[in-house]
Design a protein around this motif. Structure first.
Motif, short mmCIF file in Angstrom:
data_model
loop_
_atom_site.label_atom_id
_atom_site.label_comp_id
_atom_site.label_asym_id
_atom_site.label_seq_id
_atom_site.Cartn_x
_atom_site.Cartn_y
_atom_site.Cartn_z
N LYS A 1 -7.23 -1.74 10.12
CA LYS A 1 -8.17 -0.99 9.28
C LYS A 1 -7.72 0.46 9.14
N TRP A 2 -7.31 1.06 10.26
CA TRP A 2 -6.83 2.44 10.20
C TRP A 2 -5.64 2.54 9.27
N PHE A 3 -4.70 1.61 9.39
CA PHE A 3 -3.48 1.73 8.61
C PHE A 3 -3.73 1.52 7.13
N GLU A 4 -4.61 0.60 6.78
CA GLU A 4 -4.94 0.38 5.37
C GLU A 4 -5.54 1.63 4.75
N ASP A 5 -6.49 2.24 5.46
CA ASP A 5 -7.11 3.47 4.94
C ASP A 5 -6.10 4.60 4.85
N PHE A 6 -5.27 4.71 5.88
CA PHE A 6 -4.26 5.77 5.92
C PHE A 6 -3.28 5.63 4.76
N ARG A 7 -2.77 4.43 4.54
CA ARG A 7 -1.79 4.23 3.48
C ARG A 7 -2.40 4.48 2.11
N ARG A 8 -3.63 4.04 1.92
CA ARG A 8 -4.29 4.25 0.64
C ARG A 8 -4.47 5.74 0.35
N GLN A 9 -4.75 6.51 1.38
CA GLN A 9 -4.99 7.94 1.20
C GLN A 9 -3.70 8.73 1.07
N GLU A 10 -2.70 8.40 1.89
CA GLU A 10 -1.49 9.22 1.95
C GLU A 10 -0.40 8.77 0.99
N TYR A 11 -0.46 7.53 0.53
CA TYR A 11 0.57 7.02 -0.37
C TYR A 11 -0.07 6.38 -1.61
N PRO A 12 -0.82 7.15 -2.37
CA PRO A 12 -1.49 6.58 -3.55
C PRO A 12 -0.50 6.08 -4.59
N GLN A 13 0.75 6.58 -4.54
CA GLN A 13 1.76 6.13 -5.49
C GLN A 13 2.14 4.67 -5.28
#
Length: 767
Positions: free
Chosen positions: A27-39
């Protein structure tokens, strides 16, 4: 986060090992990737060996520093410049600490990239009269290039490299040994401490290309005795940004740079311009960083190091994460099989995916059909791109890997070059053998979904292809009617349909005026095409008696261009590149023509004419190989492969039926940009694949072979809008020998003398 593809198989017991991503929790990683790598939204990015991706926090924090502080040129003495100097000194130390390199034993030189670092070492050795260069067969092209400056060179396997290191040093000889930390072809890893074999060889040196390795693996230079003398780094491989490199120099080996003759601004302590006298600065980096270093990029590097540590904890975490994902993907690819048991993927690796010490998160492979025939990696990459999957294909800047794993012999490489194949072109299969491979590489922010997306893609498009059988069709004399004749006066622009009732002449190169003109880029001299500039579909040419009339879409913007500009002094001769071939053409000189194309295509461009009497371009050789009676060279204008292209409406209808099954948008025949569109009540879809000749207007044409298709068929020829359905559907149903095929190439069997065709002509299919 993208939805998981609807696919599981017997290897899913390996999934739990990767689902935690090697970090905290899913869950942490999904949220993190969505926020930090929107591209990465709706993108499967699998080219981290090319460059990994930067988080947006890096850009924001770096930008904030640039906005808050004033940084001057580090060669000045102003307060702004001194601030820059202090920051550079701190960051230089920070980078050395990142690799556990003691600044008492090492110095770090900032350069543009790893290639520049390697070249810098070569500039020192090139001044020697007698030096030997021994490089690994797994070396990147940039490493191989140093051999051109050496007295002698050897390309060595890893075992031969170690053996050569252990042989006694030749008297009065200097040797530079060079190898990568990780093959950018297969991902196999090689230890930096091979230098231990050089102890006692006082005039032997070591160059370690760590660019690919450090993207997902820590580099430990804490033991200076067994560390390389020179280590090349590219920071974009680690952090995504900045585009910067470095050379880590062991101080005990720095004396070799005393031979380097060139010096740049800021590298000398004293200098006389009028005589050959100069004194270099003392510090290694001070005398090797020529001119002003890209200090803004160095500032960004500080933020990149901080943010990676804050987000990922350590390189060990990244290494564990990517190793688990790579193992999972490797096992999945390895087990993919066609219905007849033949493996889909041939994987090239010298490492062990169970051991991250010997194998990095790279999987290099080629795909073959159930008949064992290779799928072209260019076609694979193009289709993958349409599905949002980004991979790398080709020789991968690793010629040794191609020779070793593809088994391309030196004589084959030379033969292929003489036949026209060069690095980066689309000739991916020559004489039945791949010219390179597909490469998938994983990074810190890769996910299991990325791996599953690739697997689902391969399963959807490359398993158990159905190929039409010639015996499905009755061998009876058939006829059809030409219901449309089209020419494309300007290559890659809209067609001009020959009006019904008009008889149109055939020239030696094809239909008169077909692909006779092209739009040329004013900067590069290359011909523009629809794939790069879809707006070209909106340029509407019309042929009049002595002019080419060009209209922008459905507006009143029209220009008239003389068909024969040379005779009127309105053009100059120029050289251009069309479809990878260099040609001579006539460049129109009228300013209004350049203004028209530049305005509407939004790129500096103008019009050029390929002289109709030129014989510089010939029909492609792969077509001549398909038919024995197509052995005579056939001149063509600016068409890609042949003088004429035939499209069957029955085949278009069949394709549309398949597109409709997925609720896609139907296509018109004009997306295939054929010259003749034919129809007839007795025609079956795709039976033209098996024709050998046809007769039109009492003239015989050879059916030279099927037309290879690219994603240009995705462009609506009326609007320029893109729709992937045609190419995706063709990829599922119309692949043969790894190529996506639709339509047939034709050539006139006899020289054209007063040959005319018109809409409504009958076309007879010969037995």
């Amino acid at each position: 986060m993208k939805q998981l593809p609807p696919y599981t198989n017997i290897l899913d017991e390996h999934l739990p090992a990767t689902i935690g991503y090697g970090y905290r929790d899913i869950k942490w990683f999904e949220d993190f990737r969505r926020q930090e790598y929107p591209q990465l939204a709706n993108i499967t990015y699998l080219d981290h060996a090319g460059t990994t991706l930067y988080p947006i926090s890096l850009i924001h924090e770096y930008s904030a520093e640039l906005c808050a502080d004033l940084f001057g040129n580090p060669h000045s003495k102003s307060p702004a410049s001194q601030l820059t100097c202090r920051r550079i000194d701190d960051i230089r130390l920070k980078v050395l600490q990142l690799f556990n390199a003691d600044p008492e034993c090492f110095d770090l030189v900032f350069v543009a990239n790893a290639t520049a670092a390697i070249k810098l070492v070569g500039e020192a050795f090139r001044e020697l009269e007698n030096w030997e260069y021994c490089y690994s067969e797994d070396s990147h092209t940039s490493m191989i290039g140093l051999r051109e400056w050496s007295s002698s060179s050897k390309c060595l396997s890893k075992f031969a490299m170690i053996s050569h290191m252990n042989t006694p040093q030749r008297e009065n000889a200097t040797t530079l040994f060079a190898w990568p930390g990780q093959s950018n072809f297969t991902g196999e890893r090689f230890p930096a401490n091979w230098t231990k074999h050089l102890i006692g060889r006082e005039t032997s040196y070591s160059l370690f290309d760590a660019a690919a390795l450090v993207s997902t693996c820590s580099l430990n230079l804490s033991d200076p005795v067994n560390s390389p003398d020179f280590t090349a780094i590219s920071f974009n491989k680690i952090f995504g940004f900045p585009d910067l490199g470095s050379l880590i120099v062991k101080r005990s080996a720095a004396h070799v740079f005393e031979r380097r003759k060139y010096f740049g601004g800021g590298t000398v302590a004293a200098l006389i311009a009028s005589s050959q006298w100069s004194v270099p600065k003392n510090e290694i980096h001070s005398r090797l960083e020529d001119g002003t270093i890209p200090f803004h990029s160095v500032l960004a590097l500080d933020h990149a190091i901080n943010i990676q540590k804050r987000f990922y904890g350590s390189m060990e975490n990244i290494s564990a994460h990517t190793a688990a994902l790579a193992k999972y993907l490797y096992l999945q690819l390895r087990e993919l099989k066609h219905g007849n048991g033949r493996k889909v993927c041939s994987i090239y690796t010298g490492g062990n995916f169970e051991d991250s010490e010997t194998q990095g998160p790279i999987i290099c492979f080629n795909v073959s059909g159930k008949d064992g025939i290779w799928v072209g990696y260019t076609e694979f990459e193009k289709l993958a791109a349409l599905k949002g999957i980004h991979i790398r294909s080709g020789g991968l800047c690793n010629p040794g890997g191609v020779e070793k794993w593809i088994d391309l012999k030196p004589w084959e490489i030379q033969r292929n070059y003489q036949a026209g194949h060069v690095c980066g072109d689309d000739h991916d299969i020559v004489e039945g053998k791949p010219m390179g491979a597909l490469r998938v590489s994983l990074g810190a922010m890769s996910t299991t979904e990325d791996a599953l997306s690739l697997i689902a893609f391969i399963r959807e498009f490359y398993l158990d292809e159905k190929v039409l059988n010639e015996h499905d069709f009755l061998h009876t004399k058939k006829s059809a009617v030409i219901n449309r004749i089209s020419i494309y006066p300007i290559k890659s622009c809209h067609c001009f349909d020959i009006p019904r009732g008009t008889y149109w002449p055939i020239e030696p190169y094809g239909l008169r005026y077909d692909r006779q003109w092209f739009v040329i880029h004013k900067g590069t001299g290359r011909a523009l095409n629809q794939k790069q500039y879809p707006r070209m579909t909106l340029i509407r040419p019309t042929i009049t008696t002595d002019h080419l009339q060009i209209q922008w879409h459905e507006t009143s913007e029209i220009i008239r261009v003389p068909i024969n500009p040379a005779g009127q002094g309105l053009a100059i001769t120029t050289r251009s590149t069309v479809c990878g071939e260099t040609i001579e053409a006539l460049l129109y000189t009228q300013p209004e023509i350049e203004q028209f194309f530049t305005k509407f295509l939004q790129v500096p461009s103008t019009l050029a004419l390929y002289p109709p009497d030129s014989d510089m371009r010939q029909a492609k050789s792969h077509l001549r190989q398909l038919n024995r009676d197509y052995s005579i060279k056939q001149p063509i204008s600016l068409s890609n492969e042949s003088p004429f292209l035939l499209i069957s409406q029955a085949s278009v209808d069949a394709l549309n039926a398949q597109i409709a099954e997925t609720n896609g948008k139907k296509v018109l025949a004009d997306v295939f940009r054929g010259n003749f569109v034919i129809s007839g009540p007795d025609l079956h879809a795709y039976e033209e694949d098996f024709w050998t000749s046809v007769t039109i207007s009492n003239h015989s044409f050879t059916v030279a072979g099927s037309c290879r298709r690219c994603h240009m068929v995705c462009l609506d020829q009326s609007t320029g809008e893109k729709d992937v359905d045609p190419f995706v559907t063709l990829s599922k149903h119309r692949k043969k020998n790894g190529r996506i095929l639709f339509g047939q190439h034709l050539t006139l069997r006899t020289p054209p003398r007063d040959v005319m065709v018109t809409v409504g002509d009958k076309i007879y299919i010969d037995e």
